[in-house]
Design a protein around this motif. Structure first.
Motif, PDB file in Angstrom:
ATOM      1  N   THR A   2       0.845  -1.195   0.000  1.00 30.85           N
ATOM      2  CA  THR A   2       0.000   0.000   0.000  1.00 30.85           C
ATOM      3  C   THR A   2       0.881   1.246   0.000  1.00 30.85           C
ATOM      4  OG1 THR A   2      -0.070  -0.047   2.385  1.00 30.85           O
ATOM      5  CG2 THR A   2      -1.921  -1.046   1.258  1.00 30.85           C
ATOM      6  N   THR A   3       0.436   2.245  -0.714  1.00 27.59           N
ATOM      7  CA  THR A   3       1.177   3.505  -0.705  1.00 27.59           C
ATOM      8  C   THR A   3       0.413   4.486   0.171  1.00 27.59           C
ATOM      9  OG1 THR A   3       0.010   3.872  -2.756  1.00 27.59           O
ATOM     10  CG2 THR A   3       2.374   3.534  -2.936  1.00 27.59           C
ATOM     11  N   ALA A  86     -12.760  10.526  -4.341  1.00 25.08           N
ATOM     12  CA  ALA A  86     -11.644  10.739  -3.411  1.00 25.08           C
ATOM     13  C   ALA A  86     -11.195  12.200  -3.441  1.00 25.08           C
ATOM     14  CB  ALA A  86     -10.479   9.804  -3.759  1.00 25.08           C
ATOM     15  N   GLU A  87     -11.069  12.732  -4.664  1.00 26.10           N
ATOM     16  CA  GLU A  87     -10.528  14.082  -4.832  1.00 26.10           C
ATOM     17  C   GLU A  87     -11.525  15.166  -4.399  1.00 26.10           C
ATOM     18  OE1 GLU A  87      -7.607  15.104  -5.750  1.00 26.10           O
ATOM     19  OE2 GLU A  87      -8.053  17.229  -6.135  1.00 26.10           O
ATOM     20  N   THR A 126      -3.576  -1.631  -7.938  1.00 31.89           N
ATOM     21  CA  THR A 126      -2.640  -0.601  -8.403  1.00 31.89           C
ATOM     22  C   THR A 126      -3.377   0.515  -9.136  1.00 31.89           C
ATOM     23  OG1 THR A 126      -0.960  -2.294  -8.608  1.00 31.89           O
ATOM     24  CG2 THR A 126      -0.541  -0.244  -9.785  1.00 31.89           C
ATOM     25  N   LEU A 127      -4.296   0.127 -10.012  1.00 34.75           N
ATOM     26  CA  LEU A 127      -5.096   1.115 -10.754  1.00 34.75           C
ATOM     27  C   LEU A 127      -5.818   2.056  -9.780  1.00 34.75           C
ATOM     28  CD1 LEU A 127      -6.686   2.132 -13.313  1.00 34.75           C
ATOM     29  CD2 LEU A 127      -8.348   0.314 -12.818  1.00 34.75           C
ATOM     30  N   ASN A 128      -6.378   1.473  -8.725  1.00 35.69           N
ATOM     31  CA  ASN A 128      -7.183   2.276  -7.798  1.00 35.69           C
ATOM     32  C   ASN A 128      -6.337   3.088  -6.832  1.00 35.69           C
ATOM     33  OD1 ASN A 128     -10.254   1.950  -8.045  1.00 35.69           O
ATOM     34  ND2 ASN A 128      -9.367  -0.027  -8.650  1.00 35.69           N
ATOM     35  N   THR A 132      -6.785   7.187  -6.647  1.00 30.54           N
ATOM     36  CA  THR A 132      -7.110   7.897  -5.408  1.00 30.54           C
ATOM     37  C   THR A 132      -5.886   8.573  -4.800  1.00 30.54           C
ATOM     38  OG1 THR A 132      -6.665   5.904  -4.131  1.00 30.54           O
ATOM     39  CG2 THR A 132      -8.947   6.250  -4.830  1.00 30.54           C
ATOM     40  N   SER A 133      -4.784   8.617  -5.514  1.00 31.15           N
ATOM     41  CA  SER A 133      -3.503   9.120  -4.966  1.00 31.15           C
ATOM     42  C   SER A 133      -3.198   8.462  -3.625  1.00 31.15           C
ATOM     43  CB  SER A 133      -3.521  10.629  -4.779  1.00 31.15           C
ATOM     44  OG  SER A 133      -3.904  11.264  -5.948  1.00 31.15           O
ATOM     45  N   GLY A 134      -3.525   7.193  -3.505  1.00 28.46           N
ATOM     46  CA  GLY A 134      -3.133   6.435  -2.315  1.00 28.46           C
ATOM     47  C   GLY A 134      -3.977   6.673  -1.076  1.00 28.46           C
TER      48      GLY A 134
END
Ligand code: TYD
Length: 222
Positions: A2-3, A86-87, A126-128, A132-134
């Protein structure tokens, strides 16, 4: 892997996940009521949807009648809806210090598109994470439901099944297993509960876990 990017400031981010008919909305409403009674500002939201563009994408991907939607297109539509959510909605609310309760988030795509549609759970994750910028939930409440049980519960509500709900029980069984794998990989970030428990008992267990999280935050230095 996870990032974690620059974190959601003061707020608390909780996702409700589980198969169709698990009772997520009921539990999200119960928790929202309890937290509001405690004086917290709560934002309840859902995916796909949560923004004007997201609601359009929701009807594109869930309603019957848009012709064939292949698995990659489906995954990208859910991810696009989530990016806007998310944004535009989740991150700003967290920055205002609110509690955000979302009915579904990234794990739904990992389970439904990654496992259910067989696109692969890693690539969908990874795509998600990119979309969502992590942005990750602080806690995910997984309401674990047996697929046949879930179907009974939602058809009792008489609404017609959407594109995903009307898939076979084997599809829903793969999804259930994927959700449980996600929870097992990061147990400290999940609360897994059997969806058939009585509503008040589920609500109490969710509340206890969230109260513990809030106490930890309030006790820790800013
Ligand atoms: P939802 O509105 O939660 O349906 P319900 O209220 O019946 O639980 O979700 C709609 C459907 O979209 C549901 O079948 C799960 C599916 N879905 C995905 O396949 N991938 C996703 O990323 C999300 C968010 C939902």
């Amino acid at each position: 892997m996870t990032t974690q990017t620059p974190g959601p400031a003061a707020g608390l981010f909780i996702a409700f996940e589980g198969g169709d008919g698990a009772g997520k909305s009921t539990q999200a409403a119960e928790l929202a009521g309890a937290l509001e009674a405690r004086g917290l500002t709560v934002l309840r939201t859902r995916e796909p949807g949560g923004t004007p563009i997201g609601e359009k994408l929701r009807s594109l991907v869930l309603d019957h009648g848009h012709g064939h939607i292949d698995a990659r297109t489906e995954a990208l539509i859910f991810a696009a809806s989530r990016a806007a959510h998310a944004e535009q909605v989740i991150r700003p609310a967290l920055e205002r210090g609110e509690v955000v309760l979302t009915d579904r988030y990234i794990d739904s795509s990992v389970a439904y598109q990654g496992a259910g549609r067989d696109l692969g759970t890693e690539v969908v994750r990874t795509l998600n994470e990119w979309a969502t910028s992590g942005l990750q939930p602080d806690l995910t409440v997984l309401l674990d439901v047996d697929p046949a049980d879930g179907r009974r519960r939602r058809t009792a509500g008489a609404a017609a099944e959407d594109r995903l709900e009307s898939e076979a029980d084997e599809f829903h069984a793969r999804i259930r297993a994927a959700f449980l794998d996600l929870a097992a990989a990061q147990p400290e970030k999940y609360l897994v509960l059997a969806a058939q428990l009585p509503v008040p008992e589920l609500a109490a267990r969710i509340r206890d876990r969230v109260e513990a999280l809030l106490a930890l935050r309030e006790g820790s230095p800013a």
